[in-house]
Design a protein around this motif. Structure first.
Motif, PDB file in Angstrom:
ATOM      1  N   PHE A  35      26.085  52.424  35.848  1.00  0.00           N
ATOM      2  CA  PHE A  35      26.469  52.035  37.209  1.00  0.00           C
ATOM      3  C   PHE A  35      26.772  53.271  38.045  1.00  0.00           C
ATOM      4  O   PHE A  35      26.344  53.381  39.195  1.00  0.00           O
ATOM      5  CB  PHE A  35      27.683  51.108  37.186  1.00  0.00           C
ATOM      6  CG  PHE A  35      28.308  50.903  38.536  1.00  0.00           C
ATOM      7  CD1 PHE A  35      27.680  50.128  39.499  1.00  0.00           C
ATOM      8  CD2 PHE A  35      29.522  51.496  38.858  1.00  0.00           C
ATOM      9  CE1 PHE A  35      28.245  49.943  40.756  1.00  0.00           C
ATOM     10  CE2 PHE A  35      30.092  51.325  40.101  1.00  0.00           C
ATOM     11  CZ  PHE A  35      29.459  50.543  41.055  1.00  0.00           C
ATOM     12  N   GLY A  36      27.482  54.214  37.466  1.00  0.00           N
ATOM     13  CA  GLY A  36      27.801  55.442  38.191  1.00  0.00           C
ATOM     14  C   GLY A  36      26.544  56.197  38.608  1.00  0.00           C
ATOM     15  O   GLY A  36      26.426  56.649  39.749  1.00  0.00           O
ATOM     16  N   VAL A  37      25.614  56.312  37.706  1.00  0.00           N
ATOM     17  CA  VAL A  37      24.352  56.990  38.013  1.00  0.00           C
ATOM     18  C   VAL A  37      23.586  56.199  39.077  1.00  0.00           C
ATOM     19  O   VAL A  37      23.051  56.777  40.036  1.00  0.00           O
ATOM     20  CB  VAL A  37      23.493  57.159  36.735  1.00  0.00           C
ATOM     21  CG1 VAL A  37      22.099  57.653  37.063  1.00  0.00           C
ATOM     22  CG2 VAL A  37      24.189  58.109  35.762  1.00  0.00           C
ATOM     23  N   ALA A  63      24.853  46.416  43.844  1.00  0.00           N
ATOM     24  CA  ALA A  63      24.820  47.169  42.586  1.00  0.00           C
ATOM     25  C   ALA A  63      26.123  46.950  41.809  1.00  0.00           C
ATOM     26  O   ALA A  63      26.105  46.749  40.584  1.00  0.00           O
ATOM     27  CB  ALA A  63      24.606  48.652  42.862  1.00  0.00           C
ATOM     28  N   PHE A  64      27.242  46.956  42.523  1.00  0.00           N
ATOM     29  CA  PHE A  64      28.542  46.732  41.881  1.00  0.00           C
ATOM     30  C   PHE A  64      28.634  45.319  41.317  1.00  0.00           C
ATOM     31  O   PHE A  64      29.088  45.120  40.184  1.00  0.00           O
ATOM     32  CB  PHE A  64      29.688  46.987  42.865  1.00  0.00           C
ATOM     33  CG  PHE A  64      31.030  46.622  42.303  1.00  0.00           C
ATOM     34  CD1 PHE A  64      31.621  47.398  41.323  1.00  0.00           C
ATOM     35  CD2 PHE A  64      31.697  45.488  42.737  1.00  0.00           C
ATOM     36  CE1 PHE A  64      32.854  47.060  40.783  1.00  0.00           C
ATOM     37  CE2 PHE A  64      32.927  45.143  42.212  1.00  0.00           C
ATOM     38  CZ  PHE A  64      33.506  45.929  41.231  1.00  0.00           C
ATOM     39  N   ASP A  65      28.221  44.338  42.102  1.00  0.00           N
ATOM     40  CA  ASP A  65      28.286  42.948  41.647  1.00  0.00           C
ATOM     41  C   ASP A  65      27.462  42.733  40.384  1.00  0.00           C
ATOM     42  O   ASP A  65      27.884  42.026  39.464  1.00  0.00           O
ATOM     43  CB  ASP A  65      27.830  41.989  42.747  1.00  0.00           C
ATOM     44  CG  ASP A  65      28.848  41.881  43.883  1.00  0.00           C
ATOM     45  OD1 ASP A  65      30.024  42.270  43.680  1.00  0.00           O
ATOM     46  OD2 ASP A  65      28.457  41.407  44.978  1.00  0.00           O
ATOM     47  N   GLN A  66      26.292  43.353  40.321  1.00  0.00           N
ATOM     48  CA  GLN A  66      25.439  43.223  39.131  1.00  0.00           C
ATOM     49  C   GLN A  66      26.103  43.882  37.921  1.00  0.00           C
ATOM     50  O   GLN A  66      26.114  43.309  36.833  1.00  0.00           O
ATOM     51  CB  GLN A  66      24.056  43.838  39.377  1.00  0.00           C
ATOM     52  CG  GLN A  66      23.094  43.660  38.225  1.00  0.00           C
ATOM     53  CD  GLN A  66      22.834  42.205  37.881  1.00  0.00           C
ATOM     54  OE1 GLN A  66      22.537  41.398  38.758  1.00  0.00           O
ATOM     55  NE2 GLN A  66      22.948  41.856  36.618  1.00  0.00           N
ATOM     56  N   ALA A  67      26.677  45.060  38.115  1.00  0.00           N
ATOM     57  CA  ALA A  67      27.359  45.742  37.014  1.00  0.00           C
ATOM     58  C   ALA A  67      28.556  44.927  36.541  1.00  0.00           C
ATOM     59  O   ALA A  67      28.779  44.781  35.327  1.00  0.00           O
ATOM     60  CB  ALA A  67      27.801  47.137  37.452  1.00  0.00           C
ATOM     61  N   ARG A  68      29.314  44.393  37.480  1.00  0.00           N
ATOM     62  CA  ARG A  68      30.487  43.587  37.122  1.00  0.00           C
ATOM     63  C   ARG A  68      30.065  42.356  36.324  1.00  0.00           C
ATOM     64  O   ARG A  68      30.708  41.991  35.345  1.00  0.00           O
ATOM     65  CB  ARG A  68      31.250  43.185  38.379  1.00  0.00           C
ATOM     66  CG  ARG A  68      32.525  42.418  38.072  1.00  0.00           C
ATOM     67  CD  ARG A  68      33.361  42.159  39.267  1.00  0.00           C
ATOM     68  NE  ARG A  68      32.564  41.565  40.329  1.00  0.00           N
ATOM     69  CZ  ARG A  68      33.028  41.341  41.546  1.00  0.00           C
ATOM     70  NH1 ARG A  68      34.256  41.680  41.855  1.00  0.00           N
ATOM     71  NH2 ARG A  68      32.273  40.785  42.457  1.00  0.00           N
TER      72      ARG A  68
END
Length: 115
Positions: A35-37, A63-68
Motif C-alpha cells: 500500500f505504501g509503495v 487505494a486506501f479502501d482497497q488495502a483496508r
C-alpha cells in the motif's frame, strides 16, 4: 491411551495454527508495505497530472479502501485461527469434576470386625 493420542494431535494442530497466524501476520505486513509503495507511486503520478485535488484525493482514498478491505479479510482469517486455538485449549483442559482423595480408606467391613 486415546487421551495421549488426542493430546499429541491437538499439540500438532496448535502448532499448525500458530504457524498459520504467523504467515497471516506477515501477509498483513506485506499488504501494508505494498500500500505504501502504491500510494507513493500514485501520488507521484498525480502530482504531475492536472487533476483537481478532489479527484486526486478520490484516487488515494480508493487505494486506501482497497488495502483496508484486503487487510480486514486477512485479519478475519487470523481471528478464526485464534478462535480455533482457543477451542483446542478448552478441549485439552483437564476435567476437574472428580473430588480429590480424602485419605480415608473405605471398606465393606464393620470397624469392630477388624480387631
Amino acid at each position: 491411551m486415546k487421551k495421549a493420542g488426542k493430546s499429541v494431535v491437538d499439540a500438532g494442530a496448535k502448532t499448525m495454527l500458530k504457524t498459520d497466524i504467523m504467515f497471516l501476520d506477515r501477509e498483513i505486513k506485506t499488504r501494508k508495505q505494498a500500500f505504501g509503495v502504491e500510494v507513493y507511486d500514485l501520488m507521484a503520478e498525480l502530482e504531475a497530472s492536472d487533476m483537481s485535488a478532489t479527484e486526486k484525493e478520490a484516487k488515494i482514498r480508493a487505494a486506501f479502501d482497497q488495502a483496508r478491505k484486503d487487510i480486514a479479510v486477512i485479519q478475519a482469517k487470523k481471528e478464526c485461527k485464534t478462535e480455533e486455538m482457543s477451542v483446542l485449549d478448552a478441549d485439552s483442559a483437564p476435567v476437574n469434576n472428580i473430588p480429590p482423595a480424602s485419605g480415608t480408606v473405605m471398606t465393606n467391613t464393620h470397624p469392630q470386625d477388624s480387631s
